[in-house]
Design a protein around this motif. Structure first.
Motif, PDB file in Angstrom:
ATOM      1  N   UNK A   1      13.893  15.153   0.206  1.00  0.00           N
ATOM      2  CA  UNK A   1      14.247  14.158  -0.800  1.00  0.00           C
ATOM      3  C   UNK A   1      13.123  13.132  -0.867  1.00  0.00           C
ATOM      4  N   UNK A   2      12.672  12.858  -2.090  1.00  0.00           N
ATOM      5  CA  UNK A   2      11.702  11.778  -2.243  1.00  0.00           C
ATOM      6  C   UNK A   2      12.502  10.477  -2.229  1.00  0.00           C
ATOM      7  N   UNK A   3      12.273   9.697  -1.220  1.00  0.00           N
ATOM      8  CA  UNK A   3      13.039   8.482  -0.972  1.00  0.00           C
ATOM      9  C   UNK A   3      12.479   7.309  -1.768  1.00  0.00           C
ATOM     10  N   UNK A   4      11.174   7.304  -1.978  1.00  0.00           N
ATOM     11  CA  UNK A   4      10.527   6.169  -2.645  1.00  0.00           C
ATOM     12  C   UNK A   4       9.325   6.661  -3.429  1.00  0.00           C
ATOM     13  N   UNK A   5       9.149   6.107  -4.628  1.00  0.00           N
ATOM     14  CA  UNK A   5       7.951   6.327  -5.428  1.00  0.00           C
ATOM     15  C   UNK A   5       7.615   5.001  -6.086  1.00  0.00           C
ATOM     16  N   UNK A   6       6.429   4.476  -5.800  1.00  0.00           N
ATOM     17  CA  UNK A   6       6.031   3.185  -6.356  1.00  0.00           C
ATOM     18  C   UNK A   6       6.061   3.231  -7.877  1.00  0.00           C
ATOM     19  N   UNK A   7       6.471   2.158  -8.488  1.00  0.00           N
ATOM     20  CA  UNK A   7       6.734   2.124  -9.931  1.00  0.00           C
ATOM     21  C   UNK A   7       5.508   2.403 -10.802  1.00  0.00           C
ATOM     22  N   UNK A   8       4.296   2.193 -10.300  1.00  0.00           N
ATOM     23  CA  UNK A   8       3.105   2.433 -11.108  1.00  0.00           C
ATOM     24  C   UNK A   8       2.618   3.888 -11.021  1.00  0.00           C
ATOM     25  N   UNK A   9       3.364   4.734 -10.323  1.00  0.00           N
ATOM     26  CA  UNK A   9       2.978   6.139 -10.159  1.00  0.00           C
ATOM     27  C   UNK A   9       3.940   7.043 -10.922  1.00  0.00           C
ATOM     28  N   UNK A  10       3.453   8.221 -11.302  1.00  0.00           N
ATOM     29  CA  UNK A  10       4.285   9.199 -11.999  1.00  0.00           C
ATOM     30  C   UNK A  10       4.703  10.299 -11.042  1.00  0.00           C
TER      31      UNK A  10
ATOM     32  N   UNK B   1       0.820  -1.219   0.000  1.00  0.00           N
ATOM     33  CA  UNK B   1       0.000   0.000   0.000  1.00  0.00           C
ATOM     34  C   UNK B   1       0.852   1.266   0.000  1.00  0.00           C
ATOM     35  N   UNK B   2       2.158   1.136   0.214  1.00  0.00           N
ATOM     36  CA  UNK B   2       3.047   2.296   0.191  1.00  0.00           C
ATOM     37  C   UNK B   2       3.105   2.867  -1.217  1.00  0.00           C
ATOM     38  N   UNK B   3       2.765   4.133  -1.353  1.00  0.00           N
ATOM     39  CA  UNK B   3       2.805   4.817  -2.646  1.00  0.00           C
ATOM     40  C   UNK B   3       4.083   5.636  -2.785  1.00  0.00           C
ATOM     41  N   UNK B   4       4.378   6.447  -1.769  1.00  0.00           N
ATOM     42  CA  UNK B   4       5.582   7.279  -1.838  1.00  0.00           C
ATOM     43  C   UNK B   4       6.042   7.627  -0.428  1.00  0.00           C
ATOM     44  N   UNK B   5       7.283   8.068  -0.355  1.00  0.00           N
ATOM     45  CA  UNK B   5       7.900   8.413   0.921  1.00  0.00           C
ATOM     46  C   UNK B   5       8.850   9.586   0.676  1.00  0.00           C
ATOM     47  N   UNK B   6       8.657  10.658   1.420  1.00  0.00           N
ATOM     48  CA  UNK B   6       9.500  11.842   1.291  1.00  0.00           C
ATOM     49  C   UNK B   6       9.997  12.243   2.672  1.00  0.00           C
ATOM     50  N   UNK B   7      11.302  12.432   2.776  1.00  0.00           N
ATOM     51  CA  UNK B   7      11.950  12.881   4.013  1.00  0.00           C
ATOM     52  C   UNK B   7      12.206  14.371   3.871  1.00  0.00           C
ATOM     53  N   UNK B   8      12.020  15.139   4.952  1.00  0.00           N
ATOM     54  CA  UNK B   8      12.274  16.573   4.868  1.00  0.00           C
ATOM     55  C   UNK B   8      12.786  17.129   6.183  1.00  0.00           C
ATOM     56  N   UNK B   9      13.475  18.261   6.071  1.00  0.00           N
ATOM     57  CA  UNK B   9      13.823  19.064   7.240  1.00  0.00           C
ATOM     58  C   UNK B   9      13.377  20.485   6.924  1.00  0.00           C
ATOM     59  N   UNK B  10      13.802  21.438   7.697  1.00  0.00           N
ATOM     60  CA  UNK B  10      13.325  22.815   7.497  1.00  0.00           C
ATOM     61  C   UNK B  10      13.810  23.439   6.189  1.00  0.00           C
ATOM     62  N   UNK B  11      14.872  22.882   5.618  1.00  0.00           N
ATOM     63  CA  UNK B  11      15.513  23.537   4.487  1.00  0.00           C
ATOM     64  C   UNK B  11      15.497  22.735   3.192  1.00  0.00           C
TER      65      UNK B  11
END
Length: 129
Positions: free
Chosen positions: A37-46, A24-34
């Motif tokens: 980075x998008x760490x993961x994007x499922x292959x069936x998504x744009x 069920x994981x679609x995407x994963x993005x890590x962030x800080x204040x500045x």
């Protein structure tokens, strides 16, 4: 390779999220204040989301939410779930770092497991710094 989040750390976040919510994981993005980075994007998504706007909005909303509910009878803030037509966005944030995870439909128990697991990873990094 990202200076913001080394490859080994990215792999740990992906593994943590996949363990909690599976396919069920679609995407994963890590962030800080500045930065982010998008760490993961499922292959069936744009890759079409404006992540810069997402990050700005989520960071601003986290600060407002944290301030608005501080000291309320609801207790300590844990995470935010946003519901959309095609999935969910879960924001899990510490004081200076956070992630947002998008998923397909999952249970409240899955959201809780995801939050606990990701928070443990983020807290371990915050302590190590």
């Amino acid at each position: 390779m990202s200076e913001l989040l080394p490859e080994q750390a990215q792999e740990r976040l992906i593994s943590t999220c996949r363990t909690a919510v599976g396919d069920s994981l679609r995407s994963l993005t890590y962030f800080n204040r500045f930065d982010y980075i998008q760490v993961y994007l499922r292959s069936d998504l744009e890759q079409s989301a404006d992540l810069n706007s997402f990050i700005g909005n989520e960071w601003h909303d986290f600060k407002m939410t944290q301030d608005a509910y501080r000291g309320s009878e609801l207790g300590e803030y844990k995470y935010t779930i946003r519901v959309f037509e095609n999935g969910y966005l879960v924001r899990i944030t510490l004081e200076d770092i956070g992630v947002f995870v998008t998923t397909d439909g999952i249970t409240m128990q899955d959201f809780n497991a995801l939050s606990v697991a990701v928070r443990e990873v983020l807290e371990s990094w915050a302590i190590a710094e």
